[in-house]
Scaffold this motif. Structure first.
Motif, mmCIF file in Angstrom:
data_model
loop_
_atom_site.group_PDB
_atom_site.id
_atom_site.type_symbol
_atom_site.label_atom_id
_atom_site.label_comp_id
_atom_site.label_asym_id
_atom_site.label_seq_id
_atom_site.Cartn_x
_atom_site.Cartn_y
_atom_site.Cartn_z
ATOM 1 N N LYS A 62 0.843 -1.191 0.000
ATOM 2 C CA LYS A 62 0.000 0.000 0.000
ATOM 3 C C LYS A 62 0.882 1.246 0.000
ATOM 4 O O LYS A 62 2.008 1.211 0.521
ATOM 5 N N PRO A 63 0.352 2.382 -0.536
ATOM 6 C CA PRO A 63 1.123 3.625 -0.499
ATOM 7 C C PRO A 63 1.611 3.913 0.921
ATOM 8 O O PRO A 63 0.908 3.608 1.885
ATOM 9 N N LYS A 64 2.796 4.483 1.014
ATOM 10 C CA LYS A 64 3.457 4.861 2.283
ATOM 11 C C LYS A 64 4.088 3.687 3.023
ATOM 12 O O LYS A 64 4.621 3.873 4.121
ATOM 13 N N THR A 65 4.037 2.491 2.448
ATOM 14 C CA THR A 65 4.731 1.364 3.085
ATOM 15 C C THR A 65 6.235 1.648 3.045
ATOM 16 O O THR A 65 6.761 2.134 2.040
ATOM 17 N N GLN A 66 6.908 1.347 4.164
ATOM 18 C CA GLN A 66 8.366 1.538 4.268
ATOM 19 C C GLN A 66 9.031 0.177 4.138
ATOM 20 O O GLN A 66 8.726 -0.736 4.910
ATOM 21 N N ILE A 67 9.948 0.068 3.177
ATOM 22 C CA ILE A 67 10.575 -1.226 2.890
ATOM 23 C C ILE A 67 12.093 -1.101 2.961
ATOM 24 O O ILE A 67 12.679 -0.175 2.383
ATOM 25 N N LEU A 68 12.712 -2.041 3.646
ATOM 26 C CA LEU A 68 14.180 -2.090 3.726
ATOM 27 C C LEU A 68 14.664 -3.272 2.884
ATOM 28 O O LEU A 68 14.165 -4.384 3.038
ATOM 29 N N ASP A 69 15.635 -3.022 1.986
ATOM 30 C CA ASP A 69 16.266 -4.108 1.222
ATOM 31 C C ASP A 69 17.660 -4.322 1.809
ATOM 32 O O ASP A 69 18.538 -3.468 1.674
ATOM 33 N N VAL A 70 17.847 -5.464 2.463
ATOM 34 C CA VAL A 70 19.113 -5.764 3.144
ATOM 35 C C VAL A 70 20.077 -6.502 2.208
ATOM 36 O O VAL A 70 19.716 -7.525 1.627
ATOM 37 N N LEU A 92 17.694 1.054 0.627
ATOM 38 C CA LEU A 92 18.524 -0.031 0.094
ATOM 39 C C LEU A 92 19.885 0.009 0.769
ATOM 40 O O LEU A 92 20.623 1.002 0.634
ATOM 41 N N VAL A 93 20.210 -1.054 1.503
ATOM 42 C CA VAL A 93 21.412 -1.063 2.325
ATOM 43 C C VAL A 93 22.403 -2.118 1.850
ATOM 44 O O VAL A 93 22.011 -3.257 1.568
ATOM 45 N N ASP A 94 23.663 -1.717 1.764
ATOM 46 C CA ASP A 94 24.712 -2.712 1.532
ATOM 47 C C ASP A 94 25.980 -2.260 2.250
ATOM 48 O O ASP A 94 26.250 -1.055 2.351
ATOM 49 N N SER A 95 26.744 -3.240 2.730
ATOM 50 C CA SER A 95 27.959 -2.915 3.479
ATOM 51 C C SER A 95 29.126 -2.572 2.547
ATOM 52 O O SER A 95 30.150 -2.084 3.006
ATOM 53 N N ILE A 96 28.960 -2.814 1.250
ATOM 54 C CA ILE A 96 30.053 -2.498 0.306
ATOM 55 C C ILE A 96 29.749 -1.180 -0.424
ATOM 56 O O ILE A 96 28.760 -1.064 -1.158
ATOM 57 N N GLY A 97 30.639 -0.215 -0.189
ATOM 58 C CA GLY A 97 30.426 1.142 -0.709
ATOM 59 C C GLY A 97 30.247 1.215 -2.209
ATOM 60 O O GLY A 97 29.368 1.928 -2.702
ATOM 61 N N LYS A 98 31.053 0.461 -2.968
ATOM 62 C CA LYS A 98 30.963 0.621 -4.433
ATOM 63 C C LYS A 98 29.639 0.075 -4.987
ATOM 64 O O LYS A 98 29.154 0.534 -6.012
ATOM 65 N N ARG A 121 26.223 -1.668 7.370
ATOM 66 C CA ARG A 121 25.810 -3.034 7.690
ATOM 67 C C ARG A 121 24.353 -2.960 8.152
ATOM 68 O O ARG A 121 23.955 -1.997 8.807
ATOM 69 N N ALA A 122 23.591 -3.985 7.814
ATOM 70 C CA ALA A 122 22.162 -3.992 8.145
ATOM 71 C C ALA A 122 21.940 -3.867 9.649
ATOM 72 O O ALA A 122 21.002 -3.198 10.097
ATOM 73 N N GLU A 123 22.830 -4.461 10.433
ATOM 74 C CA GLU A 123 22.691 -4.467 11.898
ATOM 75 C C GLU A 123 22.722 -3.057 12.484
ATOM 76 O O GLU A 123 22.268 -2.830 13.599
ATOM 77 N N LYS A 124 23.316 -2.116 11.722
ATOM 78 C CA LYS A 124 23.494 -0.758 12.252
ATOM 79 C C LYS A 124 22.328 0.177 11.928
ATOM 80 O O LYS A 124 22.309 1.319 12.349
ATOM 81 N N ILE A 125 21.377 -0.304 11.147
ATOM 82 C CA ILE A 125 20.251 0.551 10.745
ATOM 83 C C ILE A 125 19.269 0.602 11.908
ATOM 84 O O ILE A 125 18.799 -0.435 12.368
ATOM 85 N N ASP A 126 18.959 1.818 12.391
ATOM 86 C CA ASP A 126 18.052 1.834 13.551
ATOM 87 C C ASP A 126 16.647 2.342 13.231
ATOM 88 O O ASP A 126 15.812 2.432 14.112
ATOM 89 N N LYS A 127 16.381 2.625 11.950
ATOM 90 C CA LYS A 127 15.028 3.028 11.550
ATOM 91 C C LYS A 127 14.092 1.809 11.570
ATOM 92 O O LYS A 127 14.569 0.672 11.551
ATOM 93 N N THR A 144 17.579 -12.917 10.596
ATOM 94 C CA THR A 144 16.567 -12.418 11.542
ATOM 95 C C THR A 144 17.231 -11.731 12.736
ATOM 96 O O THR A 144 16.675 -10.796 13.297
ATOM 97 N N GLN A 145 18.435 -12.181 13.105
ATOM 98 C CA GLN A 145 19.165 -11.512 14.197
ATOM 99 C C GLN A 145 19.485 -10.070 13.810
ATOM 100 O O GLN A 145 19.337 -9.156 14.602
ATOM 101 N N TRP A 146 19.945 -9.910 12.564
ATOM 102 C CA TRP A 146 20.346 -8.567 12.112
ATOM 103 C C TRP A 146 19.195 -7.574 12.180
ATOM 104 O O TRP A 146 19.397 -6.397 12.450
ATOM 105 N N ILE A 147 17.997 -8.057 11.812
ATOM 106 C CA ILE A 147 16.914 -7.087 11.576
ATOM 107 C C ILE A 147 15.772 -7.221 12.603
ATOM 108 O O ILE A 147 14.692 -6.677 12.390
ATOM 109 N N GLN A 148 16.056 -7.891 13.700
ATOM 110 C CA GLN A 148 14.955 -8.156 14.649
ATOM 111 C C GLN A 148 14.325 -6.882 15.237
ATOM 112 O O GLN A 148 13.162 -6.910 15.624
ATOM 113 N N ASN A 149 15.076 -5.778 15.287
ATOM 114 C CA ASN A 149 14.498 -4.544 15.851
ATOM 115 C C ASN A 149 14.077 -3.549 14.777
ATOM 116 O O ASN A 149 13.887 -2.369 15.045
#
Ligand code: SAM
Length: 206
Positions: A62-70, A92-98, A121-127, A144-149
């Motif tokens: 639905k519109p306004k859905t917030q999605i994280l791509d790890v 969109l998150v990735d640990s590799i800068g390039k 790193r996905a573990e560091k995203i606090d949103k 699931t550990q990385w993104i549990q919160n």
């Protein structure tokens, strides 16, 4: 592109144009850095774009859905989904800068206002997000550990907030601790052989 149009017949002119530009954008980047395996470029729309869009066959966000791509790499599944759902917000998150440089460039070229590329790193995203999508990053236990919160408590889509992960093969062992996982066979959506053993794994998280 013909495959995409047959499975997604209601695309707008803008969406068709954005999707059709992806091939050249990724081919150019692939000459500089290896974002997509070179042999896969022959079947780019099937193996990358259509595969990413299998998530859209499971849920129409639905519109306004917030999605994280790890672990988005060059932007999969996040970029094709962001094109399909312009009223949703994609991080969109990735640990590799390039790899994130590629995502930034594709986002800019296609003028995608709903994509935020982040080098972390996905573990560091606090949103907090409604859904976390992913493909080919790690086993479900670690993931699931990385993104549990990372989940918002209130759900407003047809599925409760959770993970939508593109996976293949026999997942019995990997998912043994996830009794609430629901598997959607991609072969029910697409007829190409490539999708025969592929699934969208949905795990509610709120
Ligand atoms: N999802 C993309 C795709 O399907 O084309 C890329 C898959 S690639 C095999 C895995 C990606 O996950 C790599 O780009 C890697 O840098 C990223 N990755 C691995 N661990 C990560 C973490 N903890 N946080 C963010 N990205 C991670």
């Amino acid at each position: 592109m013909t495959q995409i149009l047959s499975y997604f017949p209601n695309l707008t002119t803008l969406q068709k144009e954005q999707l059709s530009r992806l091939y050249d954008l990724y081919s150019d980047w692939n000459e500089k850095i290896n974002v997509i395996s070179r042999k896969d470029m022959d079947s780019f729309y099937e193996k990358h774009v259509l595969h990413s869009l299998a998530i859209a066959k499971v849920i129409s966000f639905k519109p306004k859905t917030q999605i994280l791509d790890v672990g988005t790499g060059g932007g999969f599944p996040g970029i094709p989904l962001a094109i399909l759902f312009p009223e949703c917000q994609f991080t969109l998150v990735d640990s590799i800068g390039k790899k994130i440089t590629v995502v930034e460039n594709v986002t800019e070229e296609l003028n995608l206002k709903n994509v935020s590329p982040i080098n972390s790193r996905a573990e560091k995203i606090d949103k907090k997000f409604d859904f976390v999508v992913s493909r080919a990053v790690t086993k479900m236990d670690a993931f699931t550990q990385w993104i549990q919160n990372s989940f918002r408590k209130e759900s407003f889509n047809i599925l409760k907030n959770g993970i939508l992960y593109l996976k293949g093969g026999d997942l019995t062992e990997e998912l043994q601790h996830f009794s609430n996982a629901r598997l959607y066979e991609i072969s029910n959506f697409y007829s190409e052989e490539f999708f025969e053993t592929k699934k969208v794994v949905y795990i509610p998280f709120s």
